[in-house]
Write a protein that holds these residues in place. Structure first.
Motif, mmCIF file in Angstrom:
data_model
loop_
_atom_site.group_PDB
_atom_site.id
_atom_site.type_symbol
_atom_site.label_atom_id
_atom_site.label_comp_id
_atom_site.label_asym_id
_atom_site.label_seq_id
_atom_site.Cartn_x
_atom_site.Cartn_y
_atom_site.Cartn_z
ATOM 1 N N UNK A 1 0.805 -1.214 0.000
ATOM 2 C CA UNK A 1 0.000 0.000 0.000
ATOM 3 C C UNK A 1 0.839 1.266 0.000
ATOM 4 N N UNK A 2 0.239 2.399 -0.399
ATOM 5 C CA UNK A 2 0.975 3.663 -0.538
ATOM 6 C C UNK A 2 1.123 4.419 0.777
ATOM 7 N N UNK A 3 1.685 3.768 1.782
ATOM 8 C CA UNK A 3 1.882 4.419 3.080
ATOM 9 C C UNK A 3 3.025 3.722 3.795
ATOM 10 N N UNK A 4 3.422 4.268 4.940
ATOM 11 C CA UNK A 4 4.430 3.598 5.753
ATOM 12 C C UNK A 4 3.895 2.247 6.203
ATOM 13 N N UNK A 5 4.783 1.259 6.278
ATOM 14 C CA UNK A 5 4.354 -0.076 6.680
ATOM 15 C C UNK A 5 3.839 -0.087 8.119
ATOM 16 N N UNK A 6 4.349 0.801 8.946
ATOM 17 C CA UNK A 6 3.834 0.891 10.311
ATOM 18 C C UNK A 6 2.355 1.251 10.299
ATOM 19 N N UNK A 7 1.951 2.129 9.385
ATOM 20 C CA UNK A 7 0.543 2.511 9.297
ATOM 21 C C UNK A 7 -0.321 1.303 8.949
ATOM 22 N N UNK A 8 0.159 0.442 8.053
ATOM 23 C CA UNK A 8 -0.587 -0.765 7.704
ATOM 24 C C UNK A 8 -0.674 -1.708 8.897
ATOM 25 N N UNK A 9 0.430 -1.843 9.626
ATOM 26 C CA UNK A 9 0.433 -2.718 10.800
ATOM 27 C C UNK A 9 -0.544 -2.202 11.851
ATOM 28 N N UNK A 10 -0.553 -0.907 12.079
ATOM 29 C CA UNK A 10 -1.466 -0.341 13.074
ATOM 30 C C UNK A 10 -2.922 -0.549 12.668
ATOM 31 N N UNK A 11 -3.219 -0.415 11.375
ATOM 32 C CA UNK A 11 -4.582 -0.671 10.911
ATOM 33 C C UNK A 11 -4.948 -2.144 11.106
ATOM 34 N N UNK A 12 -4.000 -3.029 10.829
ATOM 35 C CA UNK A 12 -4.242 -4.463 11.013
ATOM 36 C C UNK A 12 -4.502 -4.781 12.482
ATOM 37 N N UNK A 13 -3.710 -4.202 13.356
ATOM 38 C CA UNK A 13 -3.890 -4.433 14.792
ATOM 39 C C UNK A 13 -5.252 -3.943 15.263
ATOM 40 N N UNK A 14 -5.625 -2.750 14.830
ATOM 41 C CA UNK A 14 -6.909 -2.181 15.242
ATOM 42 C C UNK A 14 -8.082 -3.030 14.750
ATOM 43 N N UNK A 15 -7.886 -3.709 13.610
ATOM 44 C CA UNK A 15 -8.953 -4.544 13.052
ATOM 45 C C UNK A 15 -8.972 -5.937 13.668
ATOM 46 N N UNK A 16 -8.000 -6.244 14.532
ATOM 47 C CA UNK A 16 -7.968 -7.543 15.191
ATOM 48 C C UNK A 16 -7.225 -8.619 14.430
ATOM 49 N N UNK A 17 -6.378 -8.243 13.477
ATOM 50 C CA UNK A 17 -5.609 -9.232 12.721
ATOM 51 C C UNK A 17 -4.575 -9.903 13.615
ATOM 52 N N UNK A 18 -4.359 -11.201 13.380
ATOM 53 C CA UNK A 18 -3.351 -11.932 14.141
ATOM 54 C C UNK A 18 -1.954 -11.665 13.601
ATOM 55 N N UNK A 19 -1.867 -11.343 12.314
ATOM 56 C CA UNK A 19 -0.585 -11.060 11.667
ATOM 57 C C UNK A 19 -0.866 -10.351 10.350
ATOM 58 N N UNK A 20 0.177 -9.734 9.796
ATOM 59 C CA UNK A 20 0.072 -9.062 8.502
ATOM 60 C C UNK A 20 1.176 -9.575 7.590
ATOM 61 N N UNK A 21 0.774 -10.042 6.401
ATOM 62 C CA UNK A 21 1.733 -10.451 5.379
ATOM 63 C C UNK A 21 1.544 -9.527 4.180
ATOM 64 N N UNK A 22 2.626 -8.901 3.744
ATOM 65 C CA UNK A 22 2.586 -7.979 2.612
ATOM 66 C C UNK A 22 3.354 -8.604 1.454
ATOM 67 N N UNK A 23 2.742 -8.610 0.288
ATOM 68 C CA UNK A 23 3.401 -9.176 -0.889
ATOM 69 C C UNK A 23 3.420 -8.150 -2.008
ATOM 70 N N UNK A 24 4.511 -8.140 -2.755
ATOM 71 C CA UNK A 24 4.633 -7.238 -3.895
ATOM 72 C C UNK A 24 5.052 -8.036 -5.121
ATOM 73 N N UNK A 25 4.445 -7.770 -6.279
ATOM 74 C CA UNK A 25 4.851 -8.484 -7.501
ATOM 75 C C UNK A 25 6.287 -8.185 -7.910
ATOM 76 N N UNK A 26 6.882 -7.149 -7.335
ATOM 77 C CA UNK A 26 8.257 -6.780 -7.687
ATOM 78 C C UNK A 26 9.298 -7.616 -6.961
ATOM 79 N N UNK A 27 8.888 -8.347 -5.916
ATOM 80 C CA UNK A 27 9.855 -9.061 -5.087
ATOM 81 C C UNK A 27 9.998 -10.509 -5.541
#
Length: 265
Positions: A195-221
């Motif tokens: 996503x177009x933001x700091x990865x910490x921002x994505x983690x904080x959103x995941x935590x607030x939503x009750x996610x157990x973990x966050x996995x980020x994938x990019x087609x470039x990797x």
């Protein structure tokens, strides 16, 4: 994956390493003071003369050659190789780099001091692993990297996409905003694109939503080229956060589309 505070020695003089060892001008020796009657004028130029400041700048630039710089880089590269490919603070490669810098500056006439202080330290104590229940397993290094300051975890849970389409492309704000997480099931593992933001921002959103973990994938990797961004604030991170290769991401996306689960460790 673990983090803990550890002391390190600050290399306050690292920025002057090349100048201190490569300059051959007749400038005052380290620790000497300016002669009586001289002063620094506006902009820091001796005597307030821009021309004098420019002359010093030209002398320094002409005294620093590419070969001398390369010699120092080779030494620091060797320190990294001796430290498992890194010179990160708190690790062996950092200690080797520190020893070299202190030696060079001391030989140049500087009196070097090392100050200890506490800082957030992160190191993977075990490679992350994600296993699709009834399917493939992807391990750290080639396919997975823990984001710096990620938490540890070992559990099985459904995997659910967030802010991504059926082909892994980013949709909406890509998991960066609360609206992306409105229907996210508590306790699931989130699979998101870059996503177009700091990865910490994505983690904080995941935590607030009750996610157990966050996995980020990019087609470039591609496998073996997965990056490991920092989450910046270790105290803000409460869940495991991983980057996955495009190959692992595609398999996880297929699993999420089928309503499957994965094991994370």
């Amino acid at each position: 994956m673990a983090r803990r505070p550890r002391p390190r020695s600050a290399l306050a003089l690292l920025a002057v390493l090349v100048l201190a060892s490569a300059c051959q001008t007749d400038s005052p020796s380290p620790g000497s003071s300016a002669s009586p009657g001289t002063s620094a004028g506006a902009g820091g130029s001796p005597g307030g003369s821009p021309a004098a400041g420019l002359a010093i700048s030209e002398a320094l630039r002409s005294a620093v050659g590419a070969e001398a710089i390369r010699d120092h880089l080779d030494e620091l590269f060797a320190a990294a190789n001796a430290g498992d490919g890194t010179r990160a603070s708190g690790l062996e490669g950092y200690a080797g780099s520190q020893e070299y810098v202190v030696e060079v500056l001391t030989e140049a006439g500087y009196e070097v001091t090392l100050d200890e202080f506490q800082f957030p330290f992160f190191a993977e104590t075990a490679e992350p692993r994600v296993s699709i229940v009834g399917g493939e397993t992807f391990a750290g290094g080639e396919h997975l990297r823990a984001l710096i300051f990620s938490r540890s975890g070992e559990f099985e849970a459904p995997i659910v996409t967030v802010g991504t389409d059926e082909e892994g492309g980013v949709t909406g704000s890509g998991g960066c905003e609360r609206a992306d997480w409105n229907d996210f099931p508590t306790g699931a593992i989130a699979l998101a694109g870059a996503g177009p933001c700091f990865r910490l921002q994505m983690v904080e959103q995941a935590q607030d939503a009750g996610a157990a973990a966050l996995i980020i994938s990019s087609p470039d990797y591609e496998p073996g080229a997965v990056r490991r961004p920092t989450l910046l604030d270790p105290d803000a991170v409460e869940i495991p956060a991983l980057y996955a290769s495009n190959e692992a991401g595609a398999a996880l996306l297929e699993t999420a589309s089928a309503g499957g689960s994965v094991q994370l460790s």
